[in-house]
Design a protein around this motif. Sequence first.
Motif, PDB file in Angstrom:
ATOM      1  N   ALA A 580      41.644  43.005  40.917  1.00  0.00           N
ATOM      2  CA  ALA A 580      40.772  43.539  41.966  1.00  0.00           C
ATOM      3  C   ALA A 580      39.449  42.807  42.012  1.00  0.00           C
ATOM      4  O   ALA A 580      38.753  42.826  43.032  1.00  0.00           O
ATOM      5  CB  ALA A 580      40.542  45.029  41.737  1.00  0.00           C
ATOM      6  N   SER A 581      39.102  42.159  40.917  1.00  0.00           N
ATOM      7  CA  SER A 581      37.829  41.452  40.832  1.00  0.00           C
ATOM      8  C   SER A 581      37.913  40.403  39.741  1.00  0.00           C
ATOM      9  O   SER A 581      38.656  40.566  38.758  1.00  0.00           O
ATOM     10  CB  SER A 581      36.699  42.440  40.517  1.00  0.00           C
ATOM     11  N   MET A 582      37.142  39.336  39.881  1.00  0.00           N
ATOM     12  CA  MET A 582      37.066  38.342  38.808  1.00  0.00           C
ATOM     13  C   MET A 582      36.447  38.927  37.556  1.00  0.00           C
ATOM     14  O   MET A 582      36.620  38.381  36.461  1.00  0.00           O
ATOM     15  CB  MET A 582      36.273  37.117  39.271  1.00  0.00           C
ATOM     16  N   ASP A 583      35.731  40.029  37.688  1.00  0.00           N
ATOM     17  CA  ASP A 583      35.143  40.686  36.524  1.00  0.00           C
ATOM     18  C   ASP A 583      36.206  41.191  35.563  1.00  0.00           C
ATOM     19  O   ASP A 583      35.918  41.459  34.393  1.00  0.00           O
ATOM     20  CB  ASP A 583      34.247  41.849  36.962  1.00  0.00           C
ATOM     21  N   ASP A 590      39.359  31.183  27.453  1.00  0.00           N
ATOM     22  CA  ASP A 590      39.852  32.119  26.440  1.00  0.00           C
ATOM     23  C   ASP A 590      41.367  32.212  26.595  1.00  0.00           C
ATOM     24  O   ASP A 590      41.869  32.881  27.502  1.00  0.00           O
ATOM     25  CB  ASP A 590      39.197  33.487  26.611  1.00  0.00           C
ATOM     26  N   TYR A 591      42.084  31.543  25.721  1.00  0.00           N
ATOM     27  CA  TYR A 591      43.548  31.503  25.801  1.00  0.00           C
ATOM     28  C   TYR A 591      44.226  32.654  25.052  1.00  0.00           C
ATOM     29  O   TYR A 591      45.450  32.733  25.031  1.00  0.00           O
ATOM     30  CB  TYR A 591      44.068  30.160  25.285  1.00  0.00           C
ATOM     31  N   ASP A 592      43.447  33.521  24.442  1.00  0.00           N
ATOM     32  CA  ASP A 592      44.032  34.682  23.774  1.00  0.00           C
ATOM     33  C   ASP A 592      44.274  35.758  24.824  1.00  0.00           C
ATOM     34  O   ASP A 592      43.368  36.502  25.202  1.00  0.00           O
ATOM     35  CB  ASP A 592      43.087  35.198  22.682  1.00  0.00           C
ATOM     36  N   ILE A 593      45.503  35.850  25.320  1.00  0.00           N
ATOM     37  CA  ILE A 593      45.798  36.764  26.422  1.00  0.00           C
ATOM     38  C   ILE A 593      45.613  38.225  26.023  1.00  0.00           C
ATOM     39  O   ILE A 593      45.515  39.100  26.884  1.00  0.00           O
ATOM     40  CB  ILE A 593      47.225  36.546  26.976  1.00  0.00           C
ATOM     41  N   ARG A 594      45.513  38.503  24.710  1.00  0.00           N
ATOM     42  CA  ARG A 594      45.306  39.884  24.263  1.00  0.00           C
ATOM     43  C   ARG A 594      43.923  40.403  24.620  1.00  0.00           C
ATOM     44  O   ARG A 594      43.640  41.593  24.479  1.00  0.00           O
ATOM     45  CB  ARG A 594      45.541  39.972  22.752  1.00  0.00           C
ATOM     46  N   HIS A 595      43.075  39.521  25.124  1.00  0.00           N
ATOM     47  CA  HIS A 595      41.725  39.916  25.523  1.00  0.00           C
ATOM     48  C   HIS A 595      41.675  40.422  26.962  1.00  0.00           C
ATOM     49  O   HIS A 595      40.600  40.516  27.540  1.00  0.00           O
ATOM     50  CB  HIS A 595      40.759  38.749  25.339  1.00  0.00           C
ATOM     51  N   GLY A 596      42.837  40.736  27.532  1.00  0.00           N
ATOM     52  CA  GLY A 596      42.859  41.358  28.855  1.00  0.00           C
ATOM     53  C   GLY A 596      43.600  40.586  29.925  1.00  0.00           C
ATOM     54  O   GLY A 596      43.437  40.892  31.111  1.00  0.00           O
ATOM     55  N   ARG A 597      44.446  39.644  29.538  1.00  0.00           N
ATOM     56  CA  ARG A 597      45.170  38.863  30.536  1.00  0.00           C
ATOM     57  C   ARG A 597      46.589  39.390  30.746  1.00  0.00           C
ATOM     58  O   ARG A 597      47.216  39.892  29.824  1.00  0.00           O
ATOM     59  CB  ARG A 597      45.268  37.397  30.107  1.00  0.00           C
ATOM     60  N   THR A 598      47.100  39.166  31.943  1.00  0.00           N
ATOM     61  CA  THR A 598      48.453  39.512  32.377  1.00  0.00           C
ATOM     62  C   THR A 598      48.667  41.018  32.318  1.00  0.00           C
ATOM     63  O   THR A 598      47.882  41.760  31.723  1.00  0.00           O
ATOM     64  CB  THR A 598      49.548  38.800  31.554  1.00  0.00           C
ATOM     65  N   TYR A 599      49.756  41.469  32.935  1.00  0.00           N
ATOM     66  CA  TYR A 599      50.066  42.897  32.941  1.00  0.00           C
ATOM     67  C   TYR A 599      50.269  43.434  31.524  1.00  0.00           C
ATOM     68  O   TYR A 599      50.126  44.639  31.276  1.00  0.00           O
ATOM     69  CB  TYR A 599      51.324  43.151  33.782  1.00  0.00           C
ATOM     70  N   PRO A 606      44.679  46.803  38.607  1.00  0.00           N
ATOM     71  CA  PRO A 606      44.800  45.598  39.433  1.00  0.00           C
ATOM     72  C   PRO A 606      44.809  45.942  40.921  1.00  0.00           C
ATOM     73  O   PRO A 606      45.076  47.085  41.310  1.00  0.00           O
ATOM     74  CB  PRO A 606      46.140  45.012  38.995  1.00  0.00           C
ATOM     75  N   LEU A 607      44.551  44.942  41.726  1.00  0.00           N
ATOM     76  CA  LEU A 607      44.694  45.113  43.170  1.00  0.00           C
ATOM     77  C   LEU A 607      46.165  45.281  43.519  1.00  0.00           C
ATOM     78  O   LEU A 607      46.542  46.188  44.278  1.00  0.00           O
ATOM     79  CB  LEU A 607      44.104  43.901  43.894  1.00  0.00           C
ATOM     80  N   PHE A 608      47.009  44.409  42.962  1.00  0.00           N
ATOM     81  CA  PHE A 608      48.466  44.521  43.073  1.00  0.00           C
ATOM     82  C   PHE A 608      49.046  44.196  41.703  1.00  0.00           C
ATOM     83  O   PHE A 608      48.676  43.191  41.085  1.00  0.00           O
ATOM     84  CB  PHE A 608      49.030  43.539  44.110  1.00  0.00           C
ATOM     85  N   PRO A 609      49.957  45.015  41.202  1.00  0.00           N
ATOM     86  CA  PRO A 609      50.492  44.788  39.852  1.00  0.00           C
ATOM     87  C   PRO A 609      51.596  43.736  39.821  1.00  0.00           C
ATOM     88  O   PRO A 609      52.238  43.444  40.844  1.00  0.00           O
ATOM     89  CB  PRO A 609      51.049  46.162  39.471  1.00  0.00           C
ATOM     90  N   PHE A 610      51.822  43.182  38.656  1.00  0.00           N
ATOM     91  CA  PHE A 610      52.948  42.287  38.418  1.00  0.00           C
ATOM     92  C   PHE A 610      54.237  43.001  38.803  1.00  0.00           C
ATOM     93  O   PHE A 610      54.463  44.164  38.455  1.00  0.00           O
ATOM     94  CB  PHE A 610      52.992  41.904  36.941  1.00  0.00           C
ATOM     95  N   GLY A 611      55.100  42.305  39.530  1.00  0.00           N
ATOM     96  CA  GLY A 611      56.386  42.879  39.933  1.00  0.00           C
ATOM     97  C   GLY A 611      56.336  43.681  41.212  1.00  0.00           C
ATOM     98  O   GLY A 611      57.354  44.208  41.653  1.00  0.00           O
ATOM     99  N   GLU A 721      60.328  49.523  39.689  1.00  0.00           N
ATOM    100  CA  GLU A 721      60.273  48.523  40.745  1.00  0.00           C
ATOM    101  C   GLU A 721      59.050  47.631  40.632  1.00  0.00           C
ATOM    102  O   GLU A 721      58.851  46.739  41.446  1.00  0.00           O
ATOM    103  CB  GLU A 721      60.344  49.199  42.111  1.00  0.00           C
ATOM    104  N   SER A 722      58.207  47.881  39.645  1.00  0.00           N
ATOM    105  CA  SER A 722      57.115  46.975  39.290  1.00  0.00           C
ATOM    106  C   SER A 722      56.644  47.381  37.909  1.00  0.00           C
ATOM    107  O   SER A 722      57.065  48.415  37.363  1.00  0.00           O
ATOM    108  CB  SER A 722      55.966  47.039  40.304  1.00  0.00           C
ATOM    109  N   SER A 723      55.724  46.598  37.356  1.00  0.00           N
ATOM    110  CA  SER A 723      55.193  46.950  36.040  1.00  0.00           C
ATOM    111  C   SER A 723      54.396  48.241  36.085  1.00  0.00           C
ATOM    112  O   SER A 723      54.179  48.878  35.049  1.00  0.00           O
ATOM    113  CB  SER A 723      54.311  45.806  35.515  1.00  0.00           C
ATOM    114  N   ALA A 724      53.941  48.640  37.291  1.00  0.00           N
ATOM    115  CA  ALA A 724      53.161  49.877  37.438  1.00  0.00           C
ATOM    116  C   ALA A 724      53.963  51.001  38.085  1.00  0.00           C
ATOM    117  O   ALA A 724      53.481  52.138  38.161  1.00  0.00           O
ATOM    118  CB  ALA A 724      51.911  49.596  38.272  1.00  0.00           C
TER     119      ALA A 724
END
Length: 735
Positions: A580-583, A590-599, A606-611, A721-724
Amino acid sequence: MQGKNTTRIRTAVLLATALWAGQAGAAGYPFQDTALAPEARIANMLSLMTVDEKIDALSTDSGVARLGIPSFGSTEGIHGVVQRGDQDHQKARITTTQFPQPPGMGASWDPALVRRAGAVQSTEARYITQSAAYQKPGMQPGVQPMLMQWGPQADLARDPRWGRSEEVYGEDPFLAGTMAVAFTRGIQGDDPTYWRGAALLKHFLANSNENGRGNSSSDFDERLFREYYAEPFRMGFEEGGARGVMAAYNAWNGTPMGVHPLLNSLVIKQWGVDVVSSDGGAIGNLVKLYKRYPSQKEAAVAGLKAGINQYLDTYKDELRAAFKEGAITEAELDAALARKFRITLKLGLLDPAQGNPYAAIKDGAAPWDSASHKAVSLQMALESIVLMKNEQHTLPLSKTGIKRIAVIGPHADSVHWDWYGGIPPYKVTALDGIRAALGPGVQIDYVPDNGGGAAERAARAADVAVVLVGNDPTCGPNMGKEWTDAGTKPCADPGDGREGRDRETLTLAQEALVRQVLAANPKTVMVLMSSFPYTINWSKQHVPAIVQMAHSSQDQGSALAQVLFGDYNPGGKLVATWPASMDQLPPMMDYDIRHGRTYMYARGEPLFPFGHGLSYTSFRYTRLRTDAAALPRDGALNVEVEVANTGKVAGDSVVQLYAAWPKSAVSRPQKMLVGFQRVSLKPGETRTVRIPLEARRLAWWNAARGAYEVERVPVRLMLGESSADIRLTRTVEVR
């Protein structure tokens, strides 16, 4: 280890020579004898080659003209063969089937269709390679070989600002890996002996920033290496059978991937990869940018010793000098080329045409003009379309209710090609597709922009407005001239990105046009032609219907028109989380996705969820069950569910299976995709969907043991039907 390889090659040479000497009436060289073992044939080739020929064959030209050994060549190939023409290298401009960019192919969630697309691409590469129609006058077929196709792209879209998100299947390792496996199998074919083409996965590894990529370091731990970044590559090699890879520009934890010890220890020795290519100019970067070696010669030597056996850089004079100085040995050259020539044999380039089903792909009409290739192209375009929003059933539009339609926007009458796309045999723009669908009885007003209020006037006068906005994959027409040592120059629109340049914002500048059109006509449909996510918060709140599709399909307009007017029910699903925002995003590096990346680790809404992806019909899920009471740690079970189409039109449901570990002793994702299936259902139809689940899909990497481990803990299975949008859950024991 080098000594063992040398001994094995010498032994094979002696064996090949002895066997050949005992065959009466034989002609040519021992390596041409299909009765010999592959390693013996390769050993004979190497024994006949000079050192200069060996060094030359470490380029993309793997042939040895003096011995009649053909080159398997190369072509870009992530969504179609690329042969745009090159006068400097005497390459002809050849049209080939062009599919949607990989995010669009991934959005189909249909690996069987992706496999068919790979077969189309590889068949066309074979045809160009073998057909006399595409060779220089007076030369034999094979002058323009392109049997090694540089694809699929197995990197992951960990951040939507990444400029090359347009090249990959998405942010999830299982989805991306499944698609990489499918495309690889399509390229290489089903024959038990020969390959139709050879897949080369790229770019190994964790290559998802463009700014500073020439010497940047992607830093993260071994668990993320195994569980996330390397997983699509592992799947492509071990499950798909690919045996080629391109090393990335970047470093992992400070060591450049082009000379990383993992190329030998993991990629070659464990995954069985034969061709390891440098990326374009990457050897030089080791000197200029990393400053790791004093000269190109030392860098080229380091690449060879690390496992590189295909150079996309200056290297020949450097390796010749190194050989004379004793810095490299002929045994090292032999070991590198032995791997490369295995691909030559798998492609059947040294064997008689009899018995090789792909040798005959050379005669008749061009395959890209065939009905079968066109059908795969159109189906891929259709299945790639995602219905993001459809308030009050705005879509599909009724053809009979429209007397006048406004088709507006910079993407209405164009099909944008990307840096890794070829030239299609035809192209259908959105305007072309809408005209063909509606016929001469409907007035169509096309306006590219709102200059002088033209878009608003057209929208106001129309029964419905379709506004097409999005990104430019090349940031203008001059990308080829806008390269620097640091990548490519900034895009005029900071929301655009491309190879060599990351996006500065996720804002869609053209959303202003959407606002203007909607103000003039509340019955407005927004079509977002995009290679990556945008923060279209305003559009999501106000525009009644939003359709998203990736660029570059030759059937873009035909597919879109079928969706807009209800001739096809969209079933595509998003392959990345749309923030929903770049924030909501961690810092780019920061390649450690555990810091808030991906579903899997996202912290905000999110604005639209994965899936995510809607349909013109509705689906009901019932009776989630497994065919076994527990999942063995080294076994598998089937997850079954009843899926019913409860609407009035046929449609596709993508059943998504996620797992979670509420009682895990180690940190795990909040949920993780472990299976999926796209299923087509008629109105009122119910079908049992069965998704296989192997225990290894649930494993985590135990760095202390250096092995994958499946925990004996309950696993929560979630279907939706989606991750959410999770519809059903069930807990299964792992024993």
